[in-house]
Design an enzyme around this catalytic site. Sequence first.
Site, PDB file in Angstrom:
ATOM      1  N   CYS A   1      87.239 102.295  57.199  1.00 50.26           N
ATOM      2  CA  CYS A   1      87.834 101.726  55.984  1.00 50.26           C
ATOM      3  C   CYS A   1      89.193 101.107  56.298  1.00 50.26           C
ATOM      4  O   CYS A   1      90.111 101.787  56.768  1.00 50.26           O
ATOM      5  CB  CYS A   1      87.981 102.828  54.931  1.00 50.26           C
ATOM      6  SG  CYS A   1      88.857 102.273  53.459  1.00 50.26           S
TER       7      CYS A   1
ATOM      8  N   CYS B   1      90.487 110.113  50.464  1.00 51.68           N
ATOM      9  CA  CYS B   1      90.187 109.493  51.762  1.00 51.68           C
ATOM     10  C   CYS B   1      89.917 110.535  52.862  1.00 51.68           C
ATOM     11  O   CYS B   1      89.107 110.293  53.754  1.00 51.68           O
ATOM     12  CB  CYS B   1      91.336 108.579  52.182  1.00 51.68           C
ATOM     13  SG  CYS B   1      91.625 107.239  51.018  1.00 51.68           S
TER      14      CYS B   1
ATOM     15  N   LEU C   1      78.228 107.493  21.480  1.00 51.28           N
ATOM     16  CA  LEU C   1      78.297 106.946  22.842  1.00 51.28           C
ATOM     17  C   LEU C   1      79.130 105.661  22.898  1.00 51.28           C
ATOM     18  O   LEU C   1      79.622 105.274  23.946  1.00 51.28           O
ATOM     19  CB  LEU C   1      76.861 106.666  23.320  1.00 51.28           C
ATOM     20  CG  LEU C   1      76.546 106.645  24.805  1.00 51.28           C
ATOM     21  CD1 LEU C   1      77.092 107.857  25.528  1.00 51.28           C
ATOM     22  CD2 LEU C   1      75.046 106.557  25.020  1.00 51.28           C
ATOM     23  N   GLY C   2      79.290 105.017  21.723  1.00 51.87           N
ATOM     24  CA  GLY C   2      80.105 103.801  21.669  1.00 51.87           C
ATOM     25  C   GLY C   2      79.369 102.572  22.187  1.00 51.87           C
ATOM     26  O   GLY C   2      78.233 102.665  22.658  1.00 51.87           O
ATOM     27  N   TYR C   3      80.016 101.428  22.062  1.00 56.27           N
ATOM     28  CA  TYR C   3      79.432 100.148  22.501  1.00 56.27           C
ATOM     29  C   TYR C   3      77.984 100.030  22.017  1.00 56.27           C
ATOM     30  O   TYR C   3      77.040  99.962  22.803  1.00 56.27           O
ATOM     31  CB  TYR C   3      79.515  99.993  24.020  1.00 56.27           C
ATOM     32  CG  TYR C   3      80.919 100.040  24.563  1.00 56.27           C
ATOM     33  CD1 TYR C   3      81.742  98.932  24.494  1.00 56.27           C
ATOM     34  CD2 TYR C   3      81.431 101.211  25.118  1.00 56.27           C
ATOM     35  CE1 TYR C   3      83.039  98.972  24.971  1.00 56.27           C
ATOM     36  CE2 TYR C   3      82.731 101.265  25.592  1.00 56.27           C
ATOM     37  CZ  TYR C   3      83.525 100.145  25.513  1.00 56.27           C
ATOM     38  OH  TYR C   3      84.796 100.189  25.985  1.00 56.27           O
TER      39      TYR C   3
ATOM     40  N   TYR D   1      74.184  92.877  37.440  1.00 54.74           N
ATOM     41  CA  TYR D   1      74.376  94.242  37.934  1.00 54.74           C
ATOM     42  C   TYR D   1      73.210  95.144  37.523  1.00 54.74           C
ATOM     43  O   TYR D   1      72.596  95.809  38.361  1.00 54.74           O
ATOM     44  CB  TYR D   1      75.706  94.842  37.424  1.00 54.74           C
ATOM     45  CG  TYR D   1      75.667  96.337  37.525  1.00 54.74           C
ATOM     46  CD1 TYR D   1      75.816  96.949  38.765  1.00 54.74           C
ATOM     47  CD2 TYR D   1      75.382  97.123  36.408  1.00 54.74           C
ATOM     48  CE1 TYR D   1      75.688  98.314  38.879  1.00 54.74           C
ATOM     49  CE2 TYR D   1      75.258  98.487  36.516  1.00 54.74           C
ATOM     50  CZ  TYR D   1      75.413  99.076  37.760  1.00 54.74           C
ATOM     51  OH  TYR D   1      75.258 100.420  37.888  1.00 54.74           O
TER      52      TYR D   1
ATOM     53  N   SER E   1      88.155  97.489  23.396  1.00 60.06           N
ATOM     54  CA  SER E   1      88.583  96.779  24.605  1.00 60.06           C
ATOM     55  C   SER E   1      89.652  95.725  24.307  1.00 60.06           C
ATOM     56  O   SER E   1      90.471  95.422  25.157  1.00 60.06           O
ATOM     57  CB  SER E   1      87.383  96.147  25.302  1.00 60.06           C
ATOM     58  OG  SER E   1      86.552  95.537  24.352  1.00 60.06           O
TER      59      SER E   1
ATOM     60  N   GLU F   1      70.717 102.988  32.757  1.00 61.83           N
ATOM     61  CA  GLU F   1      71.625 101.884  33.095  1.00 61.83           C
ATOM     62  C   GLU F   1      72.305 101.329  31.851  1.00 61.83           C
ATOM     63  O   GLU F   1      73.479 100.975  31.882  1.00 61.83           O
ATOM     64  CB  GLU F   1      70.888 100.779  33.858  1.00 61.83           C
ATOM     65  CG  GLU F   1      70.575 101.123  35.305  1.00 61.83           C
ATOM     66  CD  GLU F   1      71.808 101.525  36.116  1.00 61.83           C
ATOM     67  OE1 GLU F   1      72.900 100.975  35.895  1.00 61.83           O
ATOM     68  OE2 GLU F   1      71.677 102.417  36.981  1.00 61.83           O
TER      69      GLU F   1
ATOM     70  N   ASP G   1      79.298  96.839  40.378  1.00 62.45           N
ATOM     71  CA  ASP G   1      79.969  97.246  39.135  1.00 62.45           C
ATOM     72  C   ASP G   1      81.412  97.581  39.496  1.00 62.45           C
ATOM     73  O   ASP G   1      81.856  97.340  40.626  1.00 62.45           O
ATOM     74  CB  ASP G   1      79.237  98.427  38.468  1.00 62.45           C
ATOM     75  CG  ASP G   1      79.363  99.707  39.287  1.00 62.45           C
ATOM     76  OD1 ASP G   1      79.777  99.626  40.476  1.00 62.45           O
ATOM     77  OD2 ASP G   1      79.074 100.786  38.743  1.00 62.45           O
TER      78      ASP G   1
ATOM     79  N   GLN H   1      80.060 101.208  30.995  1.00 58.98           N
ATOM     80  CA  GLN H   1      81.339 101.602  30.362  1.00 58.98           C
ATOM     81  C   GLN H   1      81.421 103.093  30.025  1.00 58.98           C
ATOM     82  O   GLN H   1      82.300 103.496  29.278  1.00 58.98           O
ATOM     83  CB  GLN H   1      81.593 100.849  29.047  1.00 58.98           C
ATOM     84  CG  GLN H   1      81.155  99.439  29.032  1.00 58.98           C
ATOM     85  CD  GLN H   1      82.283  98.499  29.345  1.00 58.98           C
ATOM     86  OE1 GLN H   1      83.401  98.919  29.603  1.00 58.98           O
ATOM     87  NE2 GLN H   1      82.025  97.227  29.369  1.00 58.98           N
ATOM     88  N   THR H   2      80.486 103.899  30.482  1.00 57.37           N
ATOM     89  CA  THR H   2      80.485 105.308  30.084  1.00 57.37           C
ATOM     90  C   THR H   2      80.255 106.200  31.304  1.00 57.37           C
ATOM     91  O   THR H   2      79.471 105.863  32.181  1.00 57.37           O
ATOM     92  CB  THR H   2      79.364 105.559  29.036  1.00 57.37           C
ATOM     93  OG1 THR H   2      79.474 104.562  28.026  1.00 57.37           O
ATOM     94  CG2 THR H   2      79.497 106.921  28.396  1.00 57.37           C
TER      95      THR H   2
HETATM   96 FE1  SF4 Z   1      89.618 106.124  50.951  1.00 52.11          FE
HETATM   97 FE2  SF4 Z   1      88.406 103.978  51.932  1.00 52.11          FE
HETATM   98 FE3  SF4 Z   1      86.988 106.133  51.390  1.00 52.11          FE
HETATM   99 FE4  SF4 Z   1      87.957 104.700  49.425  1.00 52.11          FE
HETATM  100  S1  SF4 Z   1      86.447 104.018  50.908  1.00 52.11           S
HETATM  101  S2  SF4 Z   1      88.054 106.923  49.607  1.00 52.11           S
HETATM  102  S3  SF4 Z   1      89.899 104.024  50.288  1.00 52.11           S
HETATM  103  S4  SF4 Z   1      88.596 105.971  52.893  1.00 52.11           S
END
Ligand code: SF4
Length: 365
Positions: free
Chosen positions: A221, A212, A93-95, A133, A311, A50, A151, A55-56
Amino acid sequence: MMIKAKLTTARITRLRRVLLQWYGQHRRQLPWRATDSRGRVDPYHVLVSEAMLQQTQVVTVVDYFNRFVDRLPTVRALATADEQVVLRLWQGLGYYRRAQHLHAAAKMIVDEFDARVPSSVDQLMRLAGIGQYSAGAIASIAYGRASPILDGNVARVLARWLAIEQSIDAPKVRDRLWQVAQQLVPPSRPGDFNQALMELGQLVCTPKRPQCKTCPVANQCRAYKDDSANRLPLRTPRRAPQQVFHHIVAIHRGDKYLLEQRGAKGLWSQMWQIPTAEQASASQLTQWVKDHFGLTVTRPRKVKTFGHQTSHRTIKFVLWCSCVQAGRLRRGSGLWRRLDAMDDLPFANPQHRALKLLHDAVQTP
Ligand code: SF4
């Protein structure tokens, strides 16, 4: 109303089922996901991963993770390691602040938690570098606690899944997304569910061109339904990064070069570097060397320039080379090393690059 679609129990249940099913088929075999004979992951491995994954990208982290736990296999080994060893393992690795925080966290785990990574979010958040997080991720993945995570990947997935038409950087929206993440995380297999959400964001619901058509949650969605997936999530525009010049002055005496260690605070703290002037201009470098190291050097000759992005800043590094004419190195201000004898010292990426350029320049007659 910020979130158009209502989060009904049926919708939550369906999302959990579909995502966990998808994760079962598509989860990547990653070293920190390895389990023992009782099916448990090593909490120390989760903690290290973690820290590295902030950031990586996952692909970058795998080799670093393997090297790190190979050299420092337990939280106790990390706690007792020299900071320079930890930074050296992190090099590239940075940061680097993450490595220092992880080191401090390991010490606290040994001192206050009997060398066991704590399991509650509250206790985890007492450790250096662990925010809400990371605490949620460790508690859910390592200990099966139903703690939410949010995140960048998860925020993007949720903002699209719910078609949120406000900036996900706004504190109110962020709070709401945390509430949604809390509602979604199931009491059973919370770690798998959280990793499924992150994995979906990394592999399918990517920042650009989300997939999608192959997404397991497409039929529930909102952004897919509204054809807004490519437009969302909305972000608050960031200020343009500040542009600065840093002058790296490679000073040699015979075949040895001067190195200095950065201070305990700020960017790249405690890392080693070729002397680098962050405030002086090119015309002031000879005097700068005299003031800092007590050395009189020849007028620096420009070797190369290169850019580096952090950054908040765009840094233009100018690499110079010069030779000692007179003076003794001021005590404690640095050390002399041959170019081929620096492997035990940690260098941040730009300094590593400068050393390579210097090495090439020295090789070329
Ligand atoms: Fe597409 Fe929604 Fe799936 Fe993201 S969560 S890939 S926007 S269908």
